[in-house]
Design a protein around this motif. Sequence first.
Motif, PDB file in Angstrom:
ATOM      1  N   SER A  83      60.959  35.565   9.860  1.00 26.91           N
ATOM      2  CA  SER A  83      62.151  36.313  10.253  1.00 26.91           C
ATOM      3  C   SER A  83      63.283  36.250   9.240  1.00 26.91           C
ATOM      4  O   SER A  83      64.250  37.011   9.343  1.00 26.91           O
ATOM      5  CB  SER A  83      62.666  35.790  11.599  1.00 26.91           C
ATOM      6  OG  SER A  83      63.104  34.454  11.478  1.00 26.91           O
ATOM      7  N   THR A 133      67.857  42.630  12.943  1.00 26.84           N
ATOM      8  CA  THR A 133      68.712  42.526  14.118  1.00 26.84           C
ATOM      9  C   THR A 133      69.812  41.510  13.851  1.00 26.84           C
ATOM     10  O   THR A 133      69.627  40.553  13.095  1.00 26.84           O
ATOM     11  CB  THR A 133      67.883  42.104  15.349  1.00 26.84           C
ATOM     12  OG1 THR A 133      68.708  42.126  16.512  1.00 26.84           O
ATOM     13  CG2 THR A 133      67.302  40.709  15.175  1.00 26.84           C
ATOM     14  N   SER A 174      70.852  46.451  15.939  1.00 27.20           N
ATOM     15  CA  SER A 174      69.475  46.512  15.453  1.00 27.20           C
ATOM     16  C   SER A 174      69.305  47.784  14.635  1.00 27.20           C
ATOM     17  O   SER A 174      69.733  48.866  15.064  1.00 27.20           O
ATOM     18  CB  SER A 174      68.477  46.504  16.611  1.00 27.20           C
ATOM     19  OG  SER A 174      68.539  45.284  17.317  1.00 27.20           O
ATOM     20  N   SER A 176      66.500  49.892  11.739  1.00 24.51           N
ATOM     21  CA  SER A 176      65.169  49.943  11.134  1.00 24.51           C
ATOM     22  C   SER A 176      65.041  51.204  10.296  1.00 24.51           C
ATOM     23  O   SER A 176      65.767  52.187  10.500  1.00 24.51           O
ATOM     24  CB  SER A 176      64.073  49.914  12.208  1.00 24.51           C
ATOM     25  OG  SER A 176      64.127  51.076  13.009  1.00 24.51           O
ATOM     26  N   GLU A 208      63.569  41.612  12.688  1.00 25.03           N
ATOM     27  CA  GLU A 208      63.349  41.765  14.130  1.00 25.03           C
ATOM     28  C   GLU A 208      62.109  40.989  14.558  1.00 25.03           C
ATOM     29  O   GLU A 208      61.032  41.161  13.999  1.00 25.03           O
ATOM     30  CB  GLU A 208      63.185  43.245  14.482  1.00 25.03           C
ATOM     31  CG  GLU A 208      62.877  43.521  15.936  1.00 25.03           C
ATOM     32  CD  GLU A 208      63.992  43.064  16.857  1.00 25.03           C
ATOM     33  OE1 GLU A 208      63.745  42.132  17.647  1.00 25.03           O
ATOM     34  OE2 GLU A 208      65.106  43.618  16.769  1.00 25.03           O
ATOM     35  N   ASP A 214      57.558  45.494  14.694  1.00 24.41           N
ATOM     36  CA  ASP A 214      58.607  46.319  14.098  1.00 24.41           C
ATOM     37  C   ASP A 214      58.645  46.222  12.578  1.00 24.41           C
ATOM     38  O   ASP A 214      59.155  47.120  11.910  1.00 24.41           O
ATOM     39  CB  ASP A 214      59.977  45.935  14.664  1.00 24.41           C
ATOM     40  CG  ASP A 214      60.178  46.467  16.077  1.00 24.41           C
ATOM     41  OD1 ASP A 214      59.366  47.304  16.496  1.00 24.41           O
ATOM     42  OD2 ASP A 214      61.137  46.048  16.751  1.00 24.41           O
TER      43      ASP A 214
END
Length: 231
Positions: A83, A133, A174, A176, A208, A214
Motif C-alpha cells: 500500500s 486513498t 479516493s 484512480s 487503495e 483497484d
Amino acid sequence: MTASQLSQDPESLLPAAARRRCPCRGLDWCLLLGLCALGAAILGLALCSAWGVLARPLGTPETAPAGLSRAEDVGAQMLATNSLTNDRQMKWDYHPDVDGVIFSSNFNYHKDYDELEVKVGGLYFIYAQLAVTCTVRNCTKERTINLVINQKSGNTEIPVLTVSLHLSSKSEDSMSKFSAVLRPLKKGDFLFVKLKSNGKDDDDWHLEQTNKKDNFFGLFRLPRSAEPTVQ
C-alpha cells in the motif's frame, strides 16, 4: 335456473370422458411451456451480456479491444501487494487462484526481481490502473504519484506506459486512473513496474487497499491478424 348454475364453466357441463378429451387444457399447457421457454431464453441472453461486462478487468473502458475477452488464454493481470506510495519497484500477486488475477502460460513471473517475462512475441495491449486513498482526515499535501511500466530488452530499458495522479488539498478522498498502450514485445522481453513519488513513506496518501483489485497491471496479446512482424 339459478345464478350459480349460469356461472358454471361450460366445460364442466360436459361428461367426464368428454372433458378429458377436450383439447383446450392441452393448449393452455402448451402456451405456458412456450412462455417459460421464452423467459428462459431472455434470462440466458441477459446473463451472457452481464458476464461479458464482468469479465473485463477492473477499470477497463467500455471501448477496450475485443481481444480483452481472450485475456485468460493469452494474457496476464496481476494485483499490487503493497500500500505504500514511496519510490520502489512494485511487487505483484500473480497466483491465478486469487480473484482478479489472470496468468496464462505465455508468461513467467520472476518474484526475486519482480519482473514479468514474455514467452510469446506479438503485439500486446498493456494496461494499468493506479488508485490511491487519503488515510487521514484531510490530505493537504500536494504531490504526484507515477506508476511506470518499463520494458527490458537485453540491456535496454524503456518506459512504455505511465499512469499519473496529481494530488492536492482539492483532490477527492479516493482517486484512480486507468491507462493503456499498444506495444510490440519479443520473446524474452521483461516488464517491470516502478512507483515514483515526491512524497515520503508515511505520507497521507496510500494505495487503495479496501478493494485490492483497484491497483493492477496487465497485458494480453492481440490476434495474429493485428500483429506486426516481430523478430
